[in-house]
Design a protein around this motif. Structure first.
Motif, short mmCIF file in Angstrom:
data_model
loop_
_atom_site.label_atom_id
_atom_site.label_comp_id
_atom_site.label_asym_id
_atom_site.label_seq_id
_atom_site.Cartn_x
_atom_site.Cartn_y
_atom_site.Cartn_z
N ILE A 236 0.84 -1.19 0.00
CA ILE A 236 0.00 0.00 0.00
C ILE A 236 0.88 1.24 0.00
O ILE A 236 1.84 1.33 0.76
N ILE A 237 0.53 2.17 -0.85
CA ILE A 237 1.28 3.42 -0.95
C ILE A 237 0.27 4.56 -0.93
O ILE A 237 -0.83 4.44 -1.48
N SER A 238 0.60 5.66 -0.26
CA SER A 238 -0.34 6.79 -0.18
C SER A 238 -0.47 7.46 -1.55
O SER A 238 0.40 7.32 -2.42
N PHE A 239 -1.55 8.21 -1.72
CA PHE A 239 -1.76 8.90 -3.01
C PHE A 239 -0.64 9.89 -3.27
O PHE A 239 -0.12 9.97 -4.39
N ASN A 240 -0.26 10.68 -2.26
CA ASN A 240 0.80 11.67 -2.44
C ASN A 240 2.09 11.02 -2.92
O ASN A 240 2.75 11.51 -3.84
N ALA A 241 2.46 9.89 -2.29
CA ALA A 241 3.71 9.21 -2.65
C ALA A 241 3.64 8.68 -4.07
O ALA A 241 4.62 8.73 -4.82
N PHE A 242 2.47 8.15 -4.45
CA PHE A 242 2.30 7.59 -5.80
C PHE A 242 2.33 8.69 -6.86
O PHE A 242 3.09 8.61 -7.84
N ALA A 243 1.53 9.72 -6.67
CA ALA A 243 1.42 10.77 -7.67
C ALA A 243 2.73 11.52 -7.87
O ALA A 243 3.06 11.94 -8.99
N SER A 244 3.50 11.66 -6.81
CA SER A 244 4.77 12.40 -6.91
C SER A 244 5.82 11.64 -7.71
O SER A 244 6.82 12.21 -8.14
N GLN A 245 5.61 10.33 -7.93
CA GLN A 245 6.59 9.51 -8.67
C GLN A 245 6.19 9.27 -10.12
O GLN A 245 6.93 8.64 -10.87
N LEU A 246 5.02 9.78 -10.52
CA LEU A 246 4.57 9.55 -11.90
C LEU A 246 5.34 10.36 -12.93
O LEU A 246 5.48 9.95 -14.08
N ASP A 247 5.81 11.54 -12.53
CA ASP A 247 6.51 12.41 -13.48
C ASP A 247 7.78 11.77 -14.03
O ASP A 247 8.08 11.87 -15.21
N SER A 248 8.52 11.12 -13.15
CA SER A 248 9.77 10.48 -13.59
C SER A 248 9.99 9.21 -12.78
O SER A 248 9.61 9.14 -11.61
N PRO A 249 10.60 8.19 -13.40
CA PRO A 249 10.82 6.91 -12.69
C PRO A 249 11.70 7.11 -11.47
O PRO A 249 12.51 8.03 -11.40
N GLN A 250 11.54 6.21 -10.49
CA GLN A 250 12.32 6.30 -9.26
C GLN A 250 13.82 6.18 -9.54
O GLN A 250 14.24 5.49 -10.46
N ASN A 251 14.63 6.89 -8.75
CA ASN A 251 16.08 6.81 -8.87
C ASN A 251 16.73 6.45 -7.53
O ASN A 251 17.92 6.64 -7.33
N LEU B 129 8.79 -1.49 -8.77
CA LEU B 129 10.12 -0.87 -8.84
C LEU B 129 10.63 -0.81 -10.27
O LEU B 129 11.19 0.21 -10.71
N VAL B 130 10.45 -1.90 -11.01
CA VAL B 130 10.89 -1.95 -12.41
C VAL B 130 10.21 -0.84 -13.22
O VAL B 130 10.80 -0.25 -14.13
N ASN B 131 8.94 -0.54 -12.85
CA ASN B 131 8.19 0.48 -13.57
C ASN B 131 8.32 1.87 -12.98
O ASN B 131 7.59 2.79 -13.39
N GLY B 132 9.23 2.04 -12.01
CA GLY B 132 9.55 3.38 -11.55
C GLY B 132 8.79 3.88 -10.34
O GLY B 132 8.93 5.05 -9.98
N ILE B 133 7.98 3.03 -9.70
CA ILE B 133 7.23 3.45 -8.52
C ILE B 133 7.75 2.68 -7.31
O ILE B 133 7.70 1.45 -7.28
N VAL B 134 8.25 3.40 -6.30
CA VAL B 134 8.74 2.77 -5.08
C VAL B 134 7.60 2.66 -4.08
O VAL B 134 7.03 3.66 -3.67
N ALA B 135 7.25 1.44 -3.72
CA ALA B 135 6.26 1.20 -2.67
C ALA B 135 6.99 0.76 -1.41
O ALA B 135 8.10 0.21 -1.50
N PRO B 136 6.41 0.97 -0.23
CA PRO B 136 7.08 0.55 1.01
C PRO B 136 7.31 -0.96 1.05
O PRO B 136 6.55 -1.72 0.46
N GLU B 137 8.37 -1.37 1.72
CA GLU B 137 8.64 -2.79 1.90
C GLU B 137 7.72 -3.32 3.00
O GLU B 137 7.60 -2.72 4.05
N ASN B 138 7.07 -4.45 2.74
CA ASN B 138 6.13 -4.98 3.72
C ASN B 138 6.76 -5.88 4.77
O ASN B 138 6.24 -6.03 5.86
N MET B 139 7.85 -6.54 4.46
CA MET B 139 8.48 -7.46 5.40
C MET B 139 9.95 -7.06 5.62
O MET B 139 10.85 -7.79 5.22
N PRO B 140 10.20 -5.92 6.25
CA PRO B 140 11.60 -5.49 6.42
C PRO B 140 12.37 -6.31 7.43
O PRO B 140 13.59 -6.27 7.46
N ARG B 141 11.66 -7.06 8.28
CA ARG B 141 12.35 -7.86 9.30
C ARG B 141 11.72 -9.25 9.38
O ARG B 141 10.51 -9.41 9.22
N CYS B 142 12.56 -10.25 9.66
CA CYS B 142 12.08 -11.62 9.78
C CYS B 142 11.13 -11.75 10.96
O CYS B 142 11.31 -11.11 12.00
#
Length: 507
Positions: A239-254, A328-341
């Motif tokens: 799940i990614i917030s609207f603000n985070a998603f929309a702000s990444q549409l202009d250019s792929p993530q770097n 990620l391949v398509n340029g949108i960074v979403a939060p990691e869901n399982m950062p810890r075991c």
């Protein structure tokens, strides 16, 4: 120096204990799977060493069976989107239209004619946001509408076209391959996110200082529809917030290089291989689905419960990381869901922050903080976990799981508040505090296992049976062994945390 020497000796003992523990658990799990496989549901012929494969979990079975076609589809989507972006120098609105068309074609295959329900509800939500989004009582309207949709979708099982009239009945023959109202749970979260971010657009957004705020022109219908239906994240998130998603549409993530994204994909393949080994040799989920737990000893019940928890963790890790990889391949960074075991969490708060992490962030942003945050923490956890249970499904066992988790949260929050109020000074006091924290961790992990057994294995009707089994002589000795094991595990987690902090200080 003495303290350091003692900690090194303690670490050696903890590692040896953990090695013996996992050896016993794996050997007994293999024995249980071998002895009872003929009575288990959901086993299918496998491809490893002539073993059966545990395909009893519907979510995992569907993903595993569709990985080849999904990979081909997402590969084509990626190629088309990137070629169009490069050829026409597309920015946010242009890419929103491209991804909306691609995603709607994807949804048409998944849901057939039911795509009309999705577009209709999404459109109503959009106009409610645009008309009432700046008003004082908008939050109530937004939540009432979306919760009503969530509940009605479940009650009416995605609705029947025939209920709208006989001339629409033929569309019930074209409902696609996947139930739309299951996926729509994630769409509801996105619709609430869009509404709240629009409502807060002219206010100071203090929820995430790292997140870029978007301009009002980004709150358009094409970008909104793209956000709701974005193919890589549509089925399961993260799940990614609207603000985070929309702000990444202009250019792929770097943020991540191509090498890092490729490595992320290889790690997923390795995790898939681990899941294949588990499902071919350790039939944990099949035991839970088959109801075999009530024929086992307390020790074996613990092993199956512990195994189910690890199976669920690995299953969701594979599901979420697969779709996050394509995002990620398509340029949108979403939060990691399982950062810890899952085996490296010794309190409820850290467990939920690291289980469905993106959902946790969503809950904090849109539910917990608006309700008052930490000032009303004891009350807010009940609202949050009740919503989580209803969001998952309308089942009593999920509500039981949610409320049990809240009950277990209360002592942890009280202990944390007391610990924060008292300063620990001196080596002896620090030692005592660390030992008490380890004991608290052991109790918390046990409570967490009980809550998950009730929610996902035995149900609320099995609570009395579970307590009766563990209050007998054999059950009490098993419970004592579990607490000692979880105490050792918590101490091992402390050493891991200490090592990480040392590394961060020196780097």
């Amino acid at each position: 120096m003495k303290s350091s020497s003692w900690q090194q000796k303690e670490l050696i003992f903890l590692v040896l204990y953990a090695a013996v523990f996992y050896t016993i658990v794996v050997r007994r799990s293999l024995q249980l799977s071998h002895d009872h496989y003929a009575k288990l549901y959901g086993l299918r012929p496998g491809w490893i060493a002539g073993r059966f494969n545990d395909a009893s979990d519907a979510q995992w079975r569907n993903l595993r069976g569709n990985i080849p076609i999904l990979t081909m589809v997402f590969g084509i989507f990626t190629l088309v989107a990137n070629v169009l972006r490069t050829s026409f120098s597309l920015k946010a609105k242009g890419m929103a239209i491209v991804w909306s068309l691609i995603s709607l074609a994807y949804l048409l295959y998944l849901h057939g004619a039911c795509i009309m329900f999705i577009v209709a509800i999404a459109s109503v939500n959009f106009f409610l946001v645009k008309i009432l989004g700046r008003t004082k009582y908008f939050s109530y309207v937004l939540w009432i509408f979306n919760l009503s949709c969530l509940i009605c979708n479940r009650i009416y099982e995605g609705y029947q076209f025939s209920s709208f009239g006989e001339r629409w009945a033929y569309l019930d023959n074209y409902r696609g391959t996947f139930r739309w109202h299951i996926c729509f749970n994630f769409v509801v979260l996105r619709m609430i996110s869009f509404g709240c971010d629009y409502h807060w657009a002219d206010k100071h957004n203090h929820f995430d200082q790292k997140e870029r705020r978007v301009t009002n022109d980004k709150f358009s219908f094409p970008i909104y529809l793209c956000y709701l239906t974005y193919a890589p994240l549509y089925i399961a998130g993260p799940i990614i917030s609207f603000n985070a998603f929309a702000s990444q549409l202009d250019s792929p993530q770097n943020i991540y290089s191509s090498r890092e994204v490729a490595l992320y994909g290889f790690r997923w393949v390795f995790s898939l291989f681990l899941m294949e080994l588990m499902s071919h040799f350790l039939y944990y989920n099949a035991f839970a689905i088959s109801g075999m737990w009530n024929q086992l000893s307390p020790m074996d019940i613990f092993i199956i419960g512990y195994g189910v928890l690890n199976f669920m963790w690995l299953k969701f890790l594979l599901i979420w990381r697969y779709f996050r990889f394509w995002s990620l391949v398509n340029g949108i960074v979403a939060p990691e869901n399982m950062p810890r075991c899952v085996n490296n969490c010794h309190n409820l708060e850290s467990f939920w922050k690291n289980w469905h992490a993106s959902f946790n962030k969503w809950l904090v942003r849109y539910v917990y903080i608006p309700l008052g945050g930490s000032q009303k923490k004891l009350l807010n956890v009940w609202v949050v976990f009740t919503f989580v249970a209803v969001w998952h499904d309308l089942e009593w066992k999920l509500l039981s799981w949610a409320w049990l988790t809240c009950i277990f949260f209360i002592p942890e929050m009280l202990v944390k508040s007391a610990a924060n109020a008292v300063k620990v000074e001196g080596a002896f006091r620090e030692f005592v505090f660390r030992e008490l924290s380890a004991v608290a961790g052991a109790i918390t992990i046990t409570c967490l296992m009980v809550a998950n057994l009730v929610g996902f294995v035995i149900g609320p009707s099995g609570i009395n049976w579970l307590f009766s089994r563990f209050l007998q002589k054999e059950g009490l000795s098993t419970l004592g062994g579990l607490l000692i094991t979880f105490y050792v595990g918590t101490k091992l987690m402390f050493h891991i945390s200490d090592a990480k902090r040392t590394k961060e200080r020196t780097s």
